[in-house]
Design a protein around this motif. Structure first.
Motif, mmCIF file in Angstrom:
data_model
loop_
_atom_site.group_PDB
_atom_site.id
_atom_site.type_symbol
_atom_site.label_atom_id
_atom_site.label_comp_id
_atom_site.label_asym_id
_atom_site.label_seq_id
_atom_site.Cartn_x
_atom_site.Cartn_y
_atom_site.Cartn_z
ATOM 1 N N ASN A 32 61.417 62.101 -9.390
ATOM 2 C CA ASN A 32 60.676 61.021 -9.245
ATOM 3 C C ASN A 32 59.209 61.375 -8.713
ATOM 4 O O ASN A 32 59.159 61.952 -7.891
ATOM 5 C CB ASN A 32 61.249 59.815 -8.545
ATOM 6 C CG ASN A 32 62.517 59.451 -9.181
ATOM 7 O OD1 ASN A 32 62.556 58.704 -10.091
ATOM 8 N ND2 ASN A 32 63.738 59.768 -8.701
ATOM 9 N N ILE A 33 58.087 61.236 -9.755
ATOM 10 C CA ILE A 33 56.979 61.432 -9.143
ATOM 11 C C ILE A 33 56.246 60.423 -9.120
ATOM 12 O O ILE A 33 56.339 59.250 -10.095
ATOM 13 C CB ILE A 33 56.168 62.963 -10.076
ATOM 14 C CG1 ILE A 33 56.223 62.291 -11.550
ATOM 15 C CG2 ILE A 33 57.242 63.698 -9.961
ATOM 16 C CD1 ILE A 33 55.513 63.409 -12.417
ATOM 17 N N GLY A 34 54.848 60.307 -8.577
ATOM 18 C CA GLY A 34 53.773 59.107 -8.704
ATOM 19 C C GLY A 34 52.818 59.364 -7.522
ATOM 20 O O GLY A 34 52.226 60.254 -7.522
ATOM 21 N N VAL A 35 52.369 58.140 -7.048
ATOM 22 C CA VAL A 35 51.087 57.974 -6.374
ATOM 23 C C VAL A 35 51.351 56.851 -5.370
ATOM 24 O O VAL A 35 51.987 55.865 -5.502
ATOM 25 C CB VAL A 35 50.218 57.779 -7.451
ATOM 26 C CG1 VAL A 35 50.307 56.187 -8.312
ATOM 27 C CG2 VAL A 35 48.575 57.555 -6.554
ATOM 28 N N LYS A 36 50.591 56.963 -4.079
ATOM 29 C CA LYS A 36 50.772 56.143 -3.261
ATOM 30 C C LYS A 36 49.220 55.646 -2.733
ATOM 31 O O LYS A 36 48.400 56.557 -2.803
ATOM 32 C CB LYS A 36 51.466 56.712 -2.164
ATOM 33 C CG LYS A 36 51.280 55.488 -0.947
ATOM 34 C CD LYS A 36 52.304 56.283 0.215
ATOM 35 C CE LYS A 36 52.462 54.959 1.500
ATOM 36 N NZ LYS A 36 53.212 55.405 2.556
ATOM 37 N N ASN A 37 48.978 54.395 -2.670
ATOM 38 C CA ASN A 37 47.709 54.073 -2.041
ATOM 39 C C ASN A 37 47.900 54.080 -0.668
ATOM 40 O O ASN A 37 48.424 53.375 0.140
ATOM 41 C CB ASN A 37 47.393 52.501 -2.348
ATOM 42 C CG ASN A 37 46.054 52.063 -2.106
ATOM 43 O OD1 ASN A 37 45.110 52.655 -1.378
ATOM 44 N ND2 ASN A 37 45.574 50.856 -2.674
ATOM 45 N N THR A 38 47.338 55.212 -0.084
ATOM 46 C CA THR A 38 46.965 55.065 1.460
ATOM 47 C C THR A 38 45.764 55.045 1.946
ATOM 48 O O THR A 38 45.784 55.177 3.228
ATOM 49 C CB THR A 38 47.451 56.860 1.642
ATOM 50 O OG1 THR A 38 46.419 57.473 0.911
ATOM 51 C CG2 THR A 38 48.646 57.368 1.297
ATOM 52 N N GLY A 39 44.910 54.428 1.204
ATOM 53 C CA GLY A 39 43.739 54.071 1.791
ATOM 54 C C GLY A 39 43.606 52.516 2.552
ATOM 55 O O GLY A 39 44.798 51.696 2.356
ATOM 56 N N VAL A 40 42.569 51.744 2.407
ATOM 57 C CA VAL A 40 42.238 50.623 2.881
ATOM 58 C C VAL A 40 41.945 49.561 1.640
ATOM 59 O O VAL A 40 41.667 48.289 1.818
ATOM 60 C CB VAL A 40 41.237 50.393 4.050
ATOM 61 C CG1 VAL A 40 41.607 51.289 4.979
ATOM 62 C CG2 VAL A 40 39.864 51.014 3.396
ATOM 63 N N LEU A 48 31.357 47.746 -1.477
ATOM 64 C CA LEU A 48 31.332 49.053 -1.152
ATOM 65 C C LEU A 48 32.313 48.926 -0.148
ATOM 66 O O LEU A 48 32.529 48.625 0.912
ATOM 67 C CB LEU A 48 30.062 49.377 -0.149
ATOM 68 C CG LEU A 48 28.648 49.065 -1.252
ATOM 69 C CD1 LEU A 48 27.605 49.315 -0.345
ATOM 70 C CD2 LEU A 48 28.714 49.978 -2.221
ATOM 71 N N ASN A 49 33.210 50.057 -0.264
ATOM 72 C CA ASN A 49 34.471 50.304 0.303
ATOM 73 C C ASN A 49 34.987 51.779 0.341
ATOM 74 O O ASN A 49 34.808 52.305 -0.996
ATOM 75 C CB ASN A 49 35.557 49.279 0.279
ATOM 76 C CG ASN A 49 36.235 49.045 1.470
ATOM 77 O OD1 ASN A 49 36.369 50.102 2.336
ATOM 78 N ND2 ASN A 49 37.348 47.996 1.417
ATOM 79 N N SER A 50 35.903 52.113 0.795
ATOM 80 C CA SER A 50 36.576 53.747 0.581
ATOM 81 C C SER A 50 37.815 53.350 0.028
ATOM 82 O O SER A 50 38.618 52.363 0.322
ATOM 83 C CB SER A 50 36.610 54.375 1.872
ATOM 84 O OG SER A 50 37.460 54.034 2.763
ATOM 85 N N HIS A 51 38.479 54.346 -0.614
ATOM 86 C CA HIS A 51 39.837 54.498 -1.024
ATOM 87 C C HIS A 51 40.393 55.815 -1.019
ATOM 88 O O HIS A 51 39.673 56.728 -0.978
ATOM 89 C CB HIS A 51 39.899 53.674 -2.438
ATOM 90 C CG HIS A 51 39.583 54.432 -3.584
ATOM 91 N ND1 HIS A 51 38.271 54.960 -3.788
ATOM 92 C CD2 HIS A 51 40.322 55.371 -4.406
ATOM 93 C CE1 HIS A 51 38.217 55.821 -4.808
ATOM 94 N NE2 HIS A 51 39.485 55.965 -5.231
ATOM 95 N N ASP A 52 41.911 55.708 -0.997
ATOM 96 C CA ASP A 52 42.531 57.017 -0.826
ATOM 97 C C ASP A 52 43.827 56.865 -1.574
ATOM 98 O O ASP A 52 44.629 56.256 -1.257
ATOM 99 C CB ASP A 52 42.718 57.296 0.759
ATOM 100 C CG ASP A 52 43.478 58.700 0.666
ATOM 101 O OD1 ASP A 52 43.128 59.591 -0.106
ATOM 102 O OD2 ASP A 52 44.139 59.052 1.656
ATOM 103 N N LEU A 53 43.934 57.926 -2.456
ATOM 104 C CA LEU A 53 45.264 57.784 -3.183
ATOM 105 C C LEU A 53 45.950 59.434 -2.863
ATOM 106 O O LEU A 53 45.128 60.101 -2.884
ATOM 107 C CB LEU A 53 44.914 57.775 -4.833
ATOM 108 C CG LEU A 53 44.583 56.535 -5.375
ATOM 109 C CD1 LEU A 53 44.254 56.542 -6.757
ATOM 110 C CD2 LEU A 53 45.497 55.203 -4.908
ATOM 111 N N ALA A 54 47.189 59.258 -2.658
ATOM 112 C CA ALA A 54 47.948 60.445 -2.473
ATOM 113 C C ALA A 54 49.161 60.714 -3.699
ATOM 114 O O ALA A 54 49.563 59.671 -3.925
ATOM 115 C CB ALA A 54 48.751 60.437 -1.056
#
Length: 518
Positions: free
Chosen positions: A339-347, A316-322
């Motif tokens: 150039n487009i995409g995604v970043k893992n801004t979570g833990v 059980l954990n949280s996550h955040d993508l931007a």
């Protein structure tokens, strides 16, 4: 496990009833002197009335005989058949354990067969499966722990886990120089144990610990952790990492004279990056059980189908993508790159191995008005609705909507991924805006799972931006909203049903805790 199953509700007319059972197609069994061997039958049922399976062991005469162990209340031996009545409930991959003994007159090399047949009062009859049993002379390590449990235990980052690891020699000869091998998914970090070897691969971390001496028929071994104060805890210890999220497996393999090359093919496919032997760390011991049959000569393994077991933990954990947007400028006819995409801004780290083949993260691109895609980004496919209502899906230019996945199997906190689209400007529109988001009308919007921070889930792709214009992260508006909404409405109107790839499920062998015939 059956006791925890819910009763099946009333059958719906469009629910197709089914029942199935499966076990190993080839079983090696030690000759006279073996303590008996647990055989697991995995059963499934859906909307079946009086589901059941039968084992006809007529073809095993003089070779081997099945028995129903204590604690198995579903099965009864009737003549040459074992009949097992299953609960009237929906279930998948539930184990039913029987025990196989060699017959007194069986000799090494004897072969026999048994048939496994499933049935239900309201399901069509399917062909029975035929399984072979061969009497062999040698050791037969059978894993008795860990035992897969459902639902999987929930854990959280920082928790300390002790995964039990044990096996029994179900053969008729002693085993020599066995190795207990544990395989940990990323996010489950095992303790360092003095004397064990650690091999890092692309995915699992493999820990191999030696089992010295011979293991007599009927005798078992269990891994025990010894802490700094001398306290003994059964199992190999590990800590749930801060970035762990979701389904995490720990697998155990026991082989005599084993090496890494004896590991399952899916593990061998992962390139080794580093192998070290721990010279410090926690102490461990291999707890012994007394043999029930004495044998001095060590023999090789006769059946490797039951040397493996696994368990899973749900972290059980949280996550955040931007999402990552872009801007570009140009005149009619010019080609610009965004150039487009995604970043893992979570833990949490996202893991492609646990998504049924899906990328670790996905994002979607709605193309700005006044532009045409002439170069599709790597890892992206266009999606569109054909005139006949079917859905097109191909990495082709010239479309308005693109579905993209990252090429990394493990998407760690702080990492970013971008892909390059080439856009030809067909009309100059001031501040023409497209979007990068996680909204996809062609897929279930719950895939990938929505995170807890929707504020960074949409970024703009702006062509010829106005001076002082707004940046990324704005909600979907204007023409782009109409595009997504119209596609979604078309899908519903056309009655299109989209199926997502199923989650990868492990098949594990479950045997009685003592692995014997009692």
């Amino acid at each position: 496990m059956f006791a925890a199953l819910p009763a099946t509700s009333a059958l719906a007319e469009d629910d197709f009833p089914s029942v199935g059972a499966a076990t190993n197609s080839d079983i090696g069994l030690g000759a006279v002197g073996t303590p008996g061997k647990a055989v697991t039958v995995w059963v499934d049922a859906h909307n079946a009335v009086k589901p059941r399976f039968e084992i006809d062991q007529t073809g095993l005469a003089g070779v081997a005989t099945f028995a129903v162990p204590d604690g198995n209340d579903q099965c009864k031996a009737t003549g040459k058949k074992i009949v097992c009545d299953l609960p009237q409930a929906d279930f998948t991959s539930v184990p039913v354990v029987l025990v196989l003994h060699p017959d007194k007159g069986a000799a090494v090399g004897d072969k026999g067969t048994f048939t496994l047949d499933t049935m239900a009062d309201n399901a069509p009859d399917l062909p029975a499966s035929v399984h072979k049993v061969t009497i062999a002379d040698g050791a037969d390590l059978v894993v008795t722990a860990p035992v897969y449990v459902s639902p999987i235990p929930e854990v959280k980052p920082g928790d300390v886990l002790f995964t039990k690891a044990a096996f029994v020699n179900a053969g008729n000869r002693a085993a020599a120089d066995a190795t207990m091998t544990m395989m940990f998914d990323p996010g489950i970090a095992p303790f360092k144990y003095e004397g064990c070897t650690y091999t890092e691969t692309e995915y699992p971390l493999i820990v191999e610990c030696p089992v010295d001496g011979t293991i007599e028929p009927g005798a078992g071994r269990e891994f025990v952790t010894i802490d700094e104060n001398g306290k003994e805890t059964p199992g190999m210890g590990a800590v749930v990492a801060p970035d762990a999220l979701g389904w995490k497996g720990v697998d155990f393999l026991a082989l005599a004279d084993s090496v890494v090359e004896d590991l399952p093919p899916e593990v061998l496919a992962k390139a080794k990056t580093k192998t070290t032997k721990a010279t410090t760390g926690k102490k461990f011991k291999i707890r012994q059980q007394e043999p029930i049959v004495k044998s001095l000569k060590a023999q090789p393994e006769i059946d490797k189908n039951d040397n493996y077991a696994g368990i899973a933990y749900g972290v059980l954990n949280s996550h955040d993508l931007a999402t990552i947007g872009a801007t570009a400028s140009g005149g009619v006819g010019s080609v610009v790159t965004v150039n487009i995409g995604v970043k893992n801004t979570g833990v949490s780290m996202l893991d492609a191995y646990r998504t049924g083949g899906e990328p670790a993260a996905r994002f979607n691109f709605v193309v700005p008005d006044g532009t045409e895609v002439v170069g599709v980004g790597e890892g992206c496919v266009a999606r569109w609705k054909e005139d006949d209502g079917s859905i097109g899906w191909d990495p082709v230019p010239g479309k308005r909507f693109y579905d993209c996945g990252i090429d990394s199997s493990l998407f760690k906190p702080g990492e970013s991924y971008t892909t390059a689209f080439k856009l030809k400007i067909t009309q100059v529109i001031a501040h023409a805006t497209g979007t990068v988001s996680f909204t996809n009308p062609f897929r279930d919007p719950a895939e990938p799972p929505a995170d807890a921070n929707p504020g960074n889930d949409v970024a703009e792709v702006v062509i010829n931006p106005n001076p002082g214009g707004s940046g990324g992260g704005l909600p979907l508006t204007g023409a782009q909203t109409g595009l997504v909404a119209s596609v979604g409405a078309a899908l519903l109107a056309g009655g299109v049903v989209l199926f997502l790839a199923a989650r990868r499920r492990r098949v594990v062998l479950v045997v009685p805790q003592d692995g014997s015939a009692e």
